[in-house]
Design a protein around this motif. Structure first.
Motif, PDB file in Angstrom:
ATOM      1  N   ALA A  81       0.834  -1.205   0.000  1.00 30.09           N
ATOM      2  CA  ALA A  81       0.000   0.000   0.000  1.00 30.09           C
ATOM      3  C   ALA A  81       0.868   1.254   0.000  1.00 30.09           C
ATOM      4  N   PHE A  82       1.940   1.231   0.765  1.00 29.44           N
ATOM      5  CA  PHE A  82       2.855   2.369   0.806  1.00 29.44           C
ATOM      6  C   PHE A  82       3.477   2.618  -0.570  1.00 29.44           C
ATOM      7  N   LEU A  83       3.925   1.536  -1.218  1.00 25.99           N
ATOM      8  CA  LEU A  83       4.508   1.673  -2.555  1.00 25.99           C
ATOM      9  C   LEU A  83       3.478   2.174  -3.557  1.00 25.99           C
ATOM     10  N   ALA A  84       2.249   1.684  -3.464  1.00 24.56           N
ATOM     11  CA  ALA A  84       1.193   2.154  -4.366  1.00 24.56           C
ATOM     12  C   ALA A  84       0.996   3.660  -4.204  1.00 24.56           C
ATOM     13  N   GLY A  85       0.999   4.129  -2.969  1.00 25.11           N
ATOM     14  CA  GLY A  85       0.871   5.568  -2.726  1.00 25.11           C
ATOM     15  C   GLY A  85       2.016   6.355  -3.335  1.00 25.11           C
ATOM     16  N   LEU A  86       3.224   5.836  -3.208  1.00 25.23           N
ATOM     17  CA  LEU A  86       4.386   6.515  -3.789  1.00 25.23           C
ATOM     18  C   LEU A  86       4.306   6.546  -5.316  1.00 25.23           C
ATOM     19  N   PHE A  87       3.891   5.434  -5.925  1.00 27.46           N
ATOM     20  CA  PHE A  87       3.743   5.391  -7.380  1.00 27.46           C
ATOM     21  C   PHE A  87       2.655   6.365  -7.841  1.00 27.46           C
ATOM     22  N   HIS A  88       1.506   6.321  -7.192  1.00 26.63           N
ATOM     23  CA  HIS A  88       0.386   7.173  -7.611  1.00 26.63           C
ATOM     24  C   HIS A  88       0.672   8.659  -7.378  1.00 26.63           C
ATOM     25  N   SER A  89       1.517   8.959  -6.404  1.00 22.81           N
ATOM     26  CA  SER A  89       1.919  10.344  -6.150  1.00 22.81           C
ATOM     27  C   SER A  89       3.074  10.764  -7.044  1.00 22.81           C
ATOM     28  N   ARG A  90       3.576   9.825  -7.839  1.00 19.97           N
ATOM     29  CA  ARG A  90       4.714  10.041  -8.734  1.00 19.97           C
ATOM     30  C   ARG A  90       6.000  10.405  -7.986  1.00 19.97           C
ATOM     31  N   LEU A  91       6.114   9.890  -6.766  1.00 15.14           N
ATOM     32  CA  LEU A  91       7.326  10.131  -5.986  1.00 15.14           C
ATOM     33  C   LEU A  91       8.413   9.100  -6.319  1.00 15.14           C
ATOM     34  N   ILE A  92       8.002   7.965  -6.869  1.00 13.31           N
ATOM     35  CA  ILE A  92       8.962   6.966  -7.341  1.00 13.31           C
ATOM     36  C   ILE A  92       8.529   6.484  -8.715  1.00 13.31           C
ATOM     37  N   LYS A  93       9.493   6.002  -9.459  1.00 11.68           N
ATOM     38  CA  LYS A  93       9.194   5.471 -10.790  1.00 11.68           C
ATOM     39  C   LYS A  93       9.381   3.958 -10.853  1.00 11.68           C
ATOM     40  N   ARG A  94      10.323   3.434 -10.087  1.00 11.98           N
ATOM     41  CA  ARG A  94      10.586   1.998 -10.100  1.00 11.98           C
ATOM     42  C   ARG A  94      11.085   1.567  -8.732  1.00 11.98           C
ATOM     43  N   VAL A  95      10.848   0.293  -8.444  1.00 13.71           N
ATOM     44  CA  VAL A  95      11.290  -0.270  -7.169  1.00 13.71           C
ATOM     45  C   VAL A  95      11.689  -1.724  -7.389  1.00 13.71           C
ATOM     46  N   LEU A  96      12.702  -2.153  -6.674  1.00 10.82           N
ATOM     47  CA  LEU A  96      13.170  -3.524  -6.723  1.00 10.82           C
ATOM     48  C   LEU A  96      12.786  -4.192  -5.411  1.00 10.82           C
ATOM     49  N   ILE A  97      12.074  -5.327  -5.508  1.00 14.69           N
ATOM     50  CA  ILE A  97      11.689  -6.077  -4.319  1.00 14.69           C
ATOM     51  C   ILE A  97      12.299  -7.467  -4.430  1.00 14.69           C
ATOM     52  N   VAL A  98      13.097  -7.840  -3.429  1.00 13.96           N
ATOM     53  CA  VAL A  98      13.745  -9.142  -3.384  1.00 13.96           C
ATOM     54  C   VAL A  98      13.146  -9.908  -2.207  1.00 13.96           C
ATOM     55  N   VAL A  99      12.529 -11.051  -2.509  1.00 17.87           N
ATOM     56  CA  VAL A  99      11.854 -11.847  -1.479  1.00 17.87           C
ATOM     57  C   VAL A  99      12.213 -13.322  -1.651  1.00 17.87           C
ATOM     58  N   PRO A 100      11.964 -14.130  -0.631  1.00 20.53           N
ATOM     59  CA  PRO A 100      12.137 -15.581  -0.808  1.00 20.53           C
ATOM     60  C   PRO A 100      11.206 -16.090  -1.905  1.00 20.53           C
ATOM     61  N   LYS A 101      11.649 -17.101  -2.622  1.00 21.08           N
ATOM     62  CA  LYS A 101      10.886 -17.633  -3.753  1.00 21.08           C
ATOM     63  C   LYS A 101       9.467 -18.032  -3.352  1.00 21.08           C
ATOM     64  N   LYS A 102       9.301 -18.564  -2.165  1.00 28.79           N
ATOM     65  CA  LYS A 102       7.986 -18.985  -1.687  1.00 28.79           C
ATOM     66  C   LYS A 102       7.012 -17.824  -1.547  1.00 28.79           C
ATOM     67  N   LEU A 103       7.511 -16.606  -1.442  1.00 32.11           N
ATOM     68  CA  LEU A 103       6.643 -15.447  -1.239  1.00 32.11           C
ATOM     69  C   LEU A 103       6.350 -14.658  -2.508  1.00 32.11           C
ATOM     70  N   LEU A 104       6.884 -15.073  -3.644  1.00 26.73           N
ATOM     71  CA  LEU A 104       6.666 -14.337  -4.890  1.00 26.73           C
ATOM     72  C   LEU A 104       5.177 -14.218  -5.230  1.00 26.73           C
ATOM     73  N   ALA A 105       4.449 -15.314  -5.153  1.00 22.71           N
ATOM     74  CA  ALA A 105       3.012 -15.281  -5.470  1.00 22.71           C
ATOM     75  C   ALA A 105       2.259 -14.400  -4.483  1.00 22.71           C
ATOM     76  N   HIS A 106       2.640 -14.447  -3.221  1.00 19.54           N
ATOM     77  CA  HIS A 106       2.005 -13.611  -2.203  1.00 19.54           C
ATOM     78  C   HIS A 106       2.210 -12.125  -2.501  1.00 19.54           C
ATOM     79  N   TRP A 107       3.440 -11.756  -2.835  1.00 17.62           N
ATOM     80  CA  TRP A 107       3.732 -10.362  -3.157  1.00 17.62           C
ATOM     81  C   TRP A 107       3.006  -9.923  -4.432  1.00 17.62           C
ATOM     82  N   THR A 108       2.955 -10.788  -5.420  1.00 20.47           N
ATOM     83  CA  THR A 108       2.238 -10.462  -6.650  1.00 20.47           C
ATOM     84  C   THR A 108       0.771 -10.183  -6.338  1.00 20.47           C
TER      85      THR A 108
END
Length: 95
Positions: free
Chosen positions: A5-32
């Motif tokens: 939600a925080f990242l969505a706010g930053l994107f929608h406010s145009r405060l960031i353009k891209r972000v890199l998220i590194v997570v354990p493989k088991k959590l990829l679907a959860h993050w998606t």
């Protein structure tokens, strides 16, 4: 969910353009799923797949258009030089 939600706010406010998220493989679907729920579904670039060409396309898309580059630890370790080959401040955030 809070980070998504925080990242969505930053994107929608145009405060960031891209972000890199590194997570354990088991959590990829959860993050998606979480990123999709907060409205970032079309900005997710999954960099964790086995197809080298597909990863390259996702990375190029993140470089050009921005968005969320989501990856697991192993692809990150194997390809971190490529991920950070650009300017120092290329990634807006790396949570």
């Amino acid at each position: 969910m809070q980070v998504s939600a925080f990242l969505a706010g930053l994107f929608h406010s145009r405060l960031i353009k891209r972000v890199l998220i590194v997570v354990p493989k088991k959590l990829l679907a959860h993050w998606t799923k979480e990123l999709s729920v907060v409205g970032l579904k079309h900005q997710i670039r999954d960099y964790s797949g086995p197809n080298k060409s597909g990863r390259h396309d996702k990375l190029q898309c993140a470089f050009k258009e921005g968005g969320v580059l989501l990856t697991a630890h192993r692809p990150y370790i194997n390809w971190c030089r490529i991920l950070f080959r650009s300017k120092k401040n290329f990634w807006s955030s790396v949570p």
